[in-house]
Design an enzyme around this catalytic site. Structure first.
Site, PDB file in Angstrom:
ATOM      1  N   ARG A   1      23.561  74.106-118.204  1.00  0.00           N
ATOM      2  CA  ARG A   1      23.669  75.031-117.074  1.00  0.00           C
ATOM      3  C   ARG A   1      24.974  75.803-117.142  1.00  0.00           C
ATOM      4  NH1 ARG A   1      20.126  72.798-112.464  1.00  0.00           N
ATOM      5  NH2 ARG A   1      18.939  71.187-113.534  1.00  0.00           N
TER       6      ARG A   1
ATOM      7  N   SER B   1       6.486  58.365 -99.816  1.00  0.00           N
ATOM      8  CA  SER B   1       7.179  59.590-100.214  1.00  0.00           C
ATOM      9  C   SER B   1       6.312  60.436-101.130  1.00  0.00           C
ATOM     10  CB  SER B   1       8.490  59.216-100.931  1.00  0.00           C
ATOM     11  OG  SER B   1       9.147  60.355-101.445  1.00  0.00           O
TER      12      SER B   1
ATOM     13  N   LYS C   1       9.053  51.099-100.990  1.00  0.00           N
ATOM     14  CA  LYS C   1       8.648  52.507-101.043  1.00  0.00           C
ATOM     15  C   LYS C   1       7.306  52.618-101.751  1.00  0.00           C
ATOM     16  CE  LYS C   1      10.844  53.706-105.442  1.00  0.00           C
ATOM     17  NZ  LYS C   1      11.776  54.617-106.138  1.00  0.00           N
TER      18      LYS C   1
ATOM     19  N   HIS D   1      13.464  74.773 -96.539  1.00  0.00           N
ATOM     20  CA  HIS D   1      13.113  76.113 -97.021  1.00  0.00           C
ATOM     21  C   HIS D   1      12.204  76.855 -96.035  1.00  0.00           C
ATOM     22  CE1 HIS D   1      14.949  76.053-101.030  1.00  0.00           C
ATOM     23  NE2 HIS D   1      14.755  74.755-100.958  1.00  0.00           N
TER      24      HIS D   1
ATOM     25  N   LYS E   1      20.796  78.146 -95.911  1.00  0.00           N
ATOM     26  CA  LYS E   1      19.815  79.054 -96.522  1.00  0.00           C
ATOM     27  C   LYS E   1      19.527  80.201 -95.560  1.00  0.00           C
ATOM     28  CE  LYS E   1      17.968  75.803 -99.882  1.00  0.00           C
ATOM     29  NZ  LYS E   1      19.075  74.852 -99.824  1.00  0.00           N
TER      30      LYS E   1
ATOM     31  N   THR F   1      34.277  63.784 -93.157  1.00  0.00           N
ATOM     32  CA  THR F   1      34.928  64.780 -92.305  1.00  0.00           C
ATOM     33  C   THR F   1      33.898  65.798 -91.829  1.00  0.00           C
ATOM     34  OG1 THR F   1      37.022  64.522 -93.467  1.00  0.00           O
ATOM     35  CG2 THR F   1      36.700  66.578 -92.240  1.00  0.00           C
TER      36      THR F   1
ATOM     37  N   THR G   1      14.936  69.737-112.561  1.00  0.00           N
ATOM     38  CA  THR G   1      14.557  70.359-111.286  1.00  0.00           C
ATOM     39  C   THR G   1      13.058  70.605-111.229  1.00  0.00           C
ATOM     40  OG1 THR G   1      16.725  71.422-111.238  1.00  0.00           O
ATOM     41  CG2 THR G   1      15.065  72.270-109.728  1.00  0.00           C
TER      42      THR G   1
END
Length: 407
Positions: A21, A137, A156, A217, A248, A278, A363
């Site tokens: 990348r 999931s 899960k 999204h 976004k 924080t 991805t």
């Protein structure tokens, strides 16, 4: 061990596979989005048009958002000064949480520094609150959800993407008395397809499960006030926990969950990712609250966004490009090879001043590498024409056979 050599080997593997990348240094110009300046490695500069940003509606440069941030900086200074528990809760944070709770029709909302942290911290904490919890999931859930579920130490189950029948099978196979939660998304950002929210809520009610919906999204862009797909479909009241982002459509930074007041209080009290981080700077909270408030009444901007996405998809289809179209604002063009994807991205940037980042494994699955375009209301006819002509020329120039890629 030769640590330096090991690092060289790991990085070279990415380069050999075409998956290394490269960060593109750009300078956004206030008031001119999506136009920016690319600062080349040699120090020279070139104008570019950003086609892969997540500032979907251009709110990151909205004058009222900027004014709110300036006012907060002048009033309070730069940072929050601490965690939410220790001096880091301000009126700006509380006002933003109130706006978000109202947005989703929930009793409460809880701010995090990002939606990634919100997902990770919440999903990893829930088994502490519900011992024996089983989380179901979707297999294409975002990495932040997967990581939170993996770290929580509980049970899960992974169901095939958007496969409600498979989800039912998994629910039926488990102890009816066990606490359960179904985690899924409203819009999956790489293909742009929608999750079956109503059908999953039906199953959740049938099997006594909680629902956790990632609307990252979709918030700001769908629904009559920007509450996401669940608001658009008038089903938000059936979802127990909604996750969203402020980075976004809202153009600022941060993430959150919206849920019952009791659920937010429990996550606030038990999640290390919230307790020990924080808090957002007050100026960021002020800008985000303003953006959320403005988009609750800016339906025209949402309509323009959808129109631009439809136009771009129609133009790409006319070229015969291998486009995935599930009806959302996401415009993915499948290239299918990491090196070709990087080549196209580089040529668009260097030869045409068009910036769209290549998206590769992990991805997306191998063989589905792509360029993912994100049109906005301020990508006008000129920008679209220029992009379409560049894609047409480069697709042929790179000898990427469209028929083969579509097969």
């Amino acid at each position: 061990m030769d640590y330096s050599t090991a690092l060289d080997t790991a990085l070279q593997q990415l380069r050999d596979e075409g998956r290394y990348r490269t960060f593109i240094d750009i300078v956004r110009t206030q008031g001119q989005f999506p136009h920016a300046v690319w600062r080349r490695p040699d120090g020279t500069e070139q104008p570019v048009t950003v086609w892969c940003g997540n500032d979907y509606l251009g709110m990151g440069q909205h004058p009222e958002v900027l004014a709110a941030m300036h006012d907060a900086v002048d009033a309070t200074g730069a940072g929050s000064g601490g965690t939410r528990n220790i001096s880091g809760t301000t009126l700006y944070h509380k006002a933003l949480e109130a706006e978000l709770a109202d947005l989703h029709g929930k009793e409460g909302a809880l701010l995090f520094t990002s939606a990634y942290i919100a997902n990770d911290a919440t999903l990893s904490t829930l088994p502490k609150l519900f011992p024996g919890l089983i989380i179901y999931s979707d297999e294409l859930n975002h990495a932040s959800m997967i990581e939170g579920i993996r770290r929580n130490g509980g049970a899960k189950r992974v169901f095939r993407h958007n496969d409600v029948a498979h989800l039912r099978e998994l629910l039926e196979a488990d102890d009816p008395a066990a606490p359960k939660l179904i985690a899924f998304e409203s819009i999956y950002s790489m293909d742009g397809d929608f999750g079956p929210i109503e059908a999953i809520c039906d199953l959740a009610e049938e099997f006594g499960a909680l629902t956790y919906l990632d609307e990252v999204h979709a918030v700001g862009m769908y629904g009559t006030r920007g509450g996401g797909v669940s608001e658009r479909d008038r089903i938000a009241h059936r979802v127990d926990i909604i996750n969203g982002t402020l980075a976004k459509a809202y153009g600022v930074m941060g993430g959150y969950i919206a849920a019952s007041e009791k659920m937010c209080d429990a996550i606030r009290s038990y999640a290390p990712g919230f307790i020990f981080t924080t808090s957002l700077p007050p100026a960021v909270a002020a800008g985000a609250a303003t953006s959320v408030r403005l988009l609750k009444t800016d339906q025209l901007r949402r309509e323009q966004h959808q129109t631009q996405a439809k136009i771009l998809k129609t133009r790409f289809k006319a070229l015969g490009l291998p486009l995935i179209d599930h009806g959302s604002h996401i415009v993915p063009v499948i290239v299918g090879d990491p090196k070709h994807t990087k080549l196209l991205s580089d040529m668009l940037l260097e030869d045409h001043g068009i910036y769209v980042q290549p998206i590769n494994f992990p991805t997306v699955p191998r063989g589905t590498e792509r360029l993912r375009f994100t049109p906005s209301p301020v990508h006008g006819p000129h920008e679209i024409d220029y992009l379409v002509k560049a894609m047409d020329a480069l697709w042929s120039h790179c000898a990427l056979n469209r028929a083969d890629l579509s097969a």
